[in-house]
Design a protein around this motif. Structure first.
Motif, PDB file in Angstrom:
ATOM      1  N   GLN B 129     -10.053 -72.289  32.085  1.00 26.93           N
ATOM      2  CA  GLN B 129      -8.584 -72.439  32.075  1.00 26.93           C
ATOM      3  C   GLN B 129      -7.932 -71.540  31.024  1.00 26.93           C
ATOM      4  OE1 GLN B 129      -7.831 -76.567  31.340  1.00 26.93           O
ATOM      5  NE2 GLN B 129      -8.608 -77.244  33.327  1.00 26.93           N
ATOM      6  N   VAL B 130      -8.786 -70.963  30.166  1.00 23.55           N
ATOM      7  CA  VAL B 130      -8.248 -70.189  29.037  1.00 23.55           C
ATOM      8  C   VAL B 130      -8.051 -68.730  29.441  1.00 23.55           C
ATOM      9  CG1 VAL B 130      -8.689 -69.433  26.657  1.00 23.55           C
ATOM     10  CG2 VAL B 130      -9.414 -71.709  27.400  1.00 23.55           C
ATOM     11  N   LYS B 131      -6.823 -68.257  29.293  1.00 22.95           N
ATOM     12  CA  LYS B 131      -6.582 -66.839  29.579  1.00 22.95           C
ATOM     13  C   LYS B 131      -7.024 -66.007  28.371  1.00 22.95           C
ATOM     14  CE  LYS B 131      -3.209 -63.738  31.598  1.00 22.95           C
ATOM     15  NZ  LYS B 131      -1.819 -63.545  31.954  1.00 22.95           N
ATOM     16  N   TYR B 132      -6.524 -66.432  27.195  1.00 25.12           N
ATOM     17  CA  TYR B 132      -6.955 -65.775  25.962  1.00 25.12           C
ATOM     18  C   TYR B 132      -7.188 -66.823  24.877  1.00 25.12           C
ATOM     19  CZ  TYR B 132      -5.104 -61.449  27.959  1.00 25.12           C
ATOM     20  OH  TYR B 132      -4.858 -60.387  28.755  1.00 25.12           O
ATOM     21  N   ALA B 133      -8.260 -66.649  24.110  1.00 28.56           N
ATOM     22  CA  ALA B 133      -8.425 -67.424  22.865  1.00 28.56           C
ATOM     23  C   ALA B 133      -8.558 -66.372  21.774  1.00 28.56           C
ATOM     24  CB  ALA B 133      -9.665 -68.297  22.934  1.00 28.56           C
ATOM     25  N   ILE B 134      -7.641 -66.426  20.832  1.00 29.65           N
ATOM     26  CA  ILE B 134      -7.582 -65.376  19.804  1.00 29.65           C
ATOM     27  C   ILE B 134      -7.886 -65.976  18.435  1.00 29.65           C
ATOM     28  CG2 ILE B 134      -6.098 -63.612  18.753  1.00 29.65           C
ATOM     29  CD1 ILE B 134      -4.422 -64.011  21.496  1.00 29.65           C
ATOM     30  N   LEU B 135      -8.880 -65.392  17.792  1.00 37.44           N
ATOM     31  CA  LEU B 135      -9.202 -65.799  16.427  1.00 37.44           C
ATOM     32  C   LEU B 135      -8.351 -64.948  15.485  1.00 37.44           C
ATOM     33  CD1 LEU B 135     -11.079 -67.660  14.764  1.00 37.44           C
ATOM     34  CD2 LEU B 135     -12.653 -65.737  14.604  1.00 37.44           C
ATOM     35  N   GLU B 136      -7.360 -65.612  14.877  1.00 37.61           N
ATOM     36  CA  GLU B 136      -6.410 -64.876  14.032  1.00 37.61           C
ATOM     37  C   GLU B 136      -7.054 -64.489  12.702  1.00 37.61           C
ATOM     38  OE1 GLU B 136      -3.760 -63.970  15.402  1.00 37.61           O
ATOM     39  OE2 GLU B 136      -3.344 -65.425  16.969  1.00 37.61           O
ATOM     40  N   THR B 137      -6.399 -63.575  11.987  1.00 37.99           N
ATOM     41  CA  THR B 137      -6.964 -63.113  10.702  1.00 37.99           C
ATOM     42  C   THR B 137      -7.008 -64.250   9.675  1.00 37.99           C
ATOM     43  OG1 THR B 137      -4.776 -62.367  10.029  1.00 37.99           O
ATOM     44  CG2 THR B 137      -6.231 -60.722  10.982  1.00 37.99           C
ATOM     45  N   SER B 138      -6.199 -65.279   9.890  1.00 37.18           N
ATOM     46  CA  SER B 138      -6.218 -66.415   8.966  1.00 37.18           C
ATOM     47  C   SER B 138      -7.362 -67.376   9.272  1.00 37.18           C
ATOM     48  CB  SER B 138      -4.886 -67.168   9.057  1.00 37.18           C
ATOM     49  OG  SER B 138      -4.728 -67.673  10.361  1.00 37.18           O
ATOM     50  N   GLY B 139      -8.105 -67.117  10.377  1.00 34.15           N
ATOM     51  CA  GLY B 139      -9.228 -67.979  10.757  1.00 34.15           C
ATOM     52  C   GLY B 139      -8.835 -69.024  11.796  1.00 34.15           C
ATOM     53  N   GLU B 140      -7.553 -69.061  12.142  1.00 35.88           N
ATOM     54  CA  GLU B 140      -7.084 -70.052  13.117  1.00 35.88           C
ATOM     55  C   GLU B 140      -7.328 -69.542  14.539  1.00 35.88           C
ATOM     56  OE1 GLU B 140      -3.064 -72.552  14.187  1.00 35.88           O
ATOM     57  OE2 GLU B 140      -2.970 -70.990  12.652  1.00 35.88           O
ATOM     58  N   LEU B 141      -7.697 -70.468  15.443  1.00 33.58           N
ATOM     59  CA  LEU B 141      -7.909 -70.079  16.843  1.00 33.58           C
ATOM     60  C   LEU B 141      -6.669 -70.458  17.651  1.00 33.58           C
ATOM     61  CD1 LEU B 141     -10.234 -69.000  18.802  1.00 33.58           C
ATOM     62  CD2 LEU B 141     -10.466 -71.387  19.465  1.00 33.58           C
ATOM     63  N   ASN B 142      -6.066 -69.468  18.273  1.00 38.94           N
ATOM     64  CA  ASN B 142      -4.910 -69.730  19.134  1.00 38.94           C
ATOM     65  C   ASN B 142      -5.321 -69.576  20.590  1.00 38.94           C
ATOM     66  OD1 ASN B 142      -2.894 -70.414  17.309  1.00 38.94           O
ATOM     67  ND2 ASN B 142      -2.609 -68.273  16.755  1.00 38.94           N
ATOM     68  N   VAL B 143      -4.891 -70.521  21.402  1.00 40.12           N
ATOM     69  CA  VAL B 143      -5.333 -70.551  22.793  1.00 40.12           C
ATOM     70  C   VAL B 143      -4.137 -70.377  23.730  1.00 40.12           C
ATOM     71  CG1 VAL B 143      -6.494 -71.945  24.542  1.00 40.12           C
ATOM     72  CG2 VAL B 143      -7.243 -72.065  22.174  1.00 40.12           C
ATOM     73  N   ILE B 144      -4.276 -69.445  24.665  1.00 41.92           N
ATOM     74  CA  ILE B 144      -3.236 -69.254  25.694  1.00 41.92           C
ATOM     75  C   ILE B 144      -3.880 -69.587  27.034  1.00 41.92           C
ATOM     76  CG2 ILE B 144      -1.695 -67.576  26.806  1.00 41.92           C
ATOM     77  CD1 ILE B 144      -1.884 -66.036  24.029  1.00 41.92           C
ATOM     78  N   LEU B 145      -3.330 -70.612  27.691  1.00 41.85           N
ATOM     79  CA  LEU B 145      -3.900 -71.054  28.968  1.00 41.85           C
ATOM     80  C   LEU B 145      -3.286 -70.265  30.121  1.00 41.85           C
ATOM     81  CD1 LEU B 145      -3.712 -74.905  28.385  1.00 41.85           C
ATOM     82  CD2 LEU B 145      -5.749 -73.481  28.189  1.00 41.85           C
ATOM     83  N   TYR B 146      -3.982 -70.263  31.251  1.00 40.34           N
ATOM     84  CA  TYR B 146      -3.384 -69.707  32.481  1.00 40.34           C
ATOM     85  C   TYR B 146      -2.134 -70.524  32.799  1.00 40.34           C
ATOM     86  CZ  TYR B 146      -7.246 -66.618  33.685  1.00 40.34           C
ATOM     87  OH  TYR B 146      -8.149 -65.599  33.692  1.00 40.34           O
ATOM     88  N   ALA B 147      -1.163 -69.873  33.405  1.00 37.83           N
ATOM     89  CA  ALA B 147       0.129 -70.526  33.668  1.00 37.83           C
ATOM     90  C   ALA B 147      -0.036 -71.839  34.425  1.00 37.83           C
ATOM     91  CB  ALA B 147       1.027 -69.583  34.443  1.00 37.83           C
ATOM     92  N   ASP B 148      -0.959 -71.881  35.396  1.00 40.07           N
ATOM     93  CA  ASP B 148      -1.094 -73.109  36.190  1.00 40.07           C
ATOM     94  C   ASP B 148      -1.833 -74.222  35.448  1.00 40.07           C
ATOM     95  OD1 ASP B 148      -3.227 -71.447  36.329  1.00 40.07           O
ATOM     96  OD2 ASP B 148      -3.802 -71.981  38.389  1.00 40.07           O
ATOM     97  N   HIS B 149      -2.324 -73.947  34.247  1.00 43.68           N
ATOM     98  CA  HIS B 149      -2.983 -74.992  33.450  1.00 43.68           C
ATOM     99  C   HIS B 149      -2.171 -75.376  32.221  1.00 43.68           C
ATOM    100  CE1 HIS B 149      -6.591 -75.154  35.816  1.00 43.68           C
ATOM    101  NE2 HIS B 149      -6.661 -73.831  35.793  1.00 43.68           N
TER     102      HIS B 149
END
Lengths: 126, 226
Positions: B129-149
């Motif tokens: 369901q995850v379009k992008y999961a980005i590990l930011e420089t601060s160490g935080e993981l940001n998750v962008i789901l597909y639009a339909d999820h």
């Protein structure tokens, strides 16, 4: 731009103060070393009254600047130098030439060590 | 004293570089230089406090140096992208189009278990369901789901919802907050009247009273001592 100016200003001011401190401390301690040399020459001539007088003057000048020394030198080193000066005074009072000379050298070594520790060189840095 | 200054600079550079090499997972939510500053300042400050034989300036000078360096680094980070990348690194895409980017995961030294754990923390159990999961420089993981999820929003459902704005506290632990009362255009007599109408005790016995943009009031009474 403000950050750059503030950062540079802090670093420049601190560096200048540190440098000024090193120069001033060195001149103060060199003066004490030279005064101790004069005491040593009196001791060698067995002029005990003059030696005692000069050493008292050195110690008075030292204590007058003690607050400054305490703020820039590790206190243990100051205590060691003072202990050596007191030892020198006691040997002058007891007119013991060889012991007085030894104690005077000890004071000078401790003061030179204080100067050396402030000098910026690779040995001190690492 | 120059020795202390130079040692501070050397240690700062050394520890910042170490943190960059160690990677994002060591940092929590701070940038590398911020982490080093926090680490060093707390340690530097503790030495003259613990050892009274050490002059206070031995703590003050390195702290000032740290602050000065942090200002310069912040300026560099704001002004130069390459400096920012050098010091803070780049965000890593660890999941792309529902697939784990193993190379990035290895580079970031994060195990699959840790990735799944982080995703669970974001209420995501299915990686597809995850379009992008980005590990930011601060160490935080940001998750962008597909639009339909993505969870549906009020606008997705074409509904209208009143904007309540920010509820502002006008009484906090029995104390009237005059500035907040001005923001909400109420005075003490209005509050007393309101409480009387609701058959509640006076402001002193109110633990929290808030008023939002729509004038809706929330009240929580103080718990009575047993």
């Amino acid at each position: 731009m403000r950050l750059l100016i503030a950062g540079l200003a802090i670093l420049i001011v601190v560096t200048l103060l540190c440098y000024a401190n090193q120069v001033y401390l060195e001149s103060c301690l060199e003066a004490v070393i030279n005064d101790i040399d004069a005491v040593v020459s009196d001791v060698q001539n067995e002029d005990w009254d003059s030696a005692s007088e000069k050493l008292s003057a050195v110690m008075d000048a030292w204590f007058a600047k003690k607050v400054y020394y305490m703020s820039v030198i590790i206190h243990e080193h100051i205590d060691d130098a003072e202990a050596s000066m007191t030892e020198l005074k006691s040997h002058i009072d007891s007119q013991s030439r060889s012991e007085a000379e030894k104690a005077a050298r000890q004071v000078q070594i401790r003061l030179r060590q204080m100067i050396f520790e402030e000098i910026l060189n690779l040995a001190n840095l690492f | 004293m120059l020795i202390v200054l130079c040692r501070s600079v050397i240690l700062f550079i050394l520890i910042t570089a170490s943190m960059r090499i160690l990677g994002k997972r060591q940092l929590g939510e701070m940038e590398p230089s911020e982490f080093v500053i926090a680490l060093l300042i707390s340690d530097i400050a503790s030495v003259p406090i613990e050892d009274v034989g050490t002059p206070l300036l031995y703590g003050i000078v390195p702290t000032l140096v740290m602050i000065g360096l942090e200002f310069l680094i912040t300026y560099g980070i704001l002004k130069s992208l390459s400096f920012r990348v050098l010091l803070c690194g780049k965000p890593s895409i660890v999941v792309q189009h529902g697939k784990i980017v193993q190379k990035e995961l290895m580079k970031s030294r994060i195990s699959v278990d840790e990735l799944i754990e982080e995703l669970r923390g974001k209420d995501v159990t299915d990686i597809s369901q995850v379009k992008y999961a980005i590990l930011e420089t601060s160490g935080e993981l940001n998750v962008i789901l597909y639009a339909d999820h993505k969870p549906a929003t009020v606008s997705d459902l074409k509904l209208s919802s009143p904007d309540t704005g920010l509820p502002i506290a006008v009484i906090n632990d029995g104390k009237l907050l005059k500035n907040n009362m001005k923001i909400r255009n109420v005075d003490e007599s209005w509050i007393r009247d309101y409480l009387r109408k609701k058959k509640l005790p006076g402001p002193k016995d109110i633990f929290l009273m808030t008023i939002d943009d729509l004038g809706r009031v929330y009240i929580s009474e103080k718990e009575r001592k047993q």
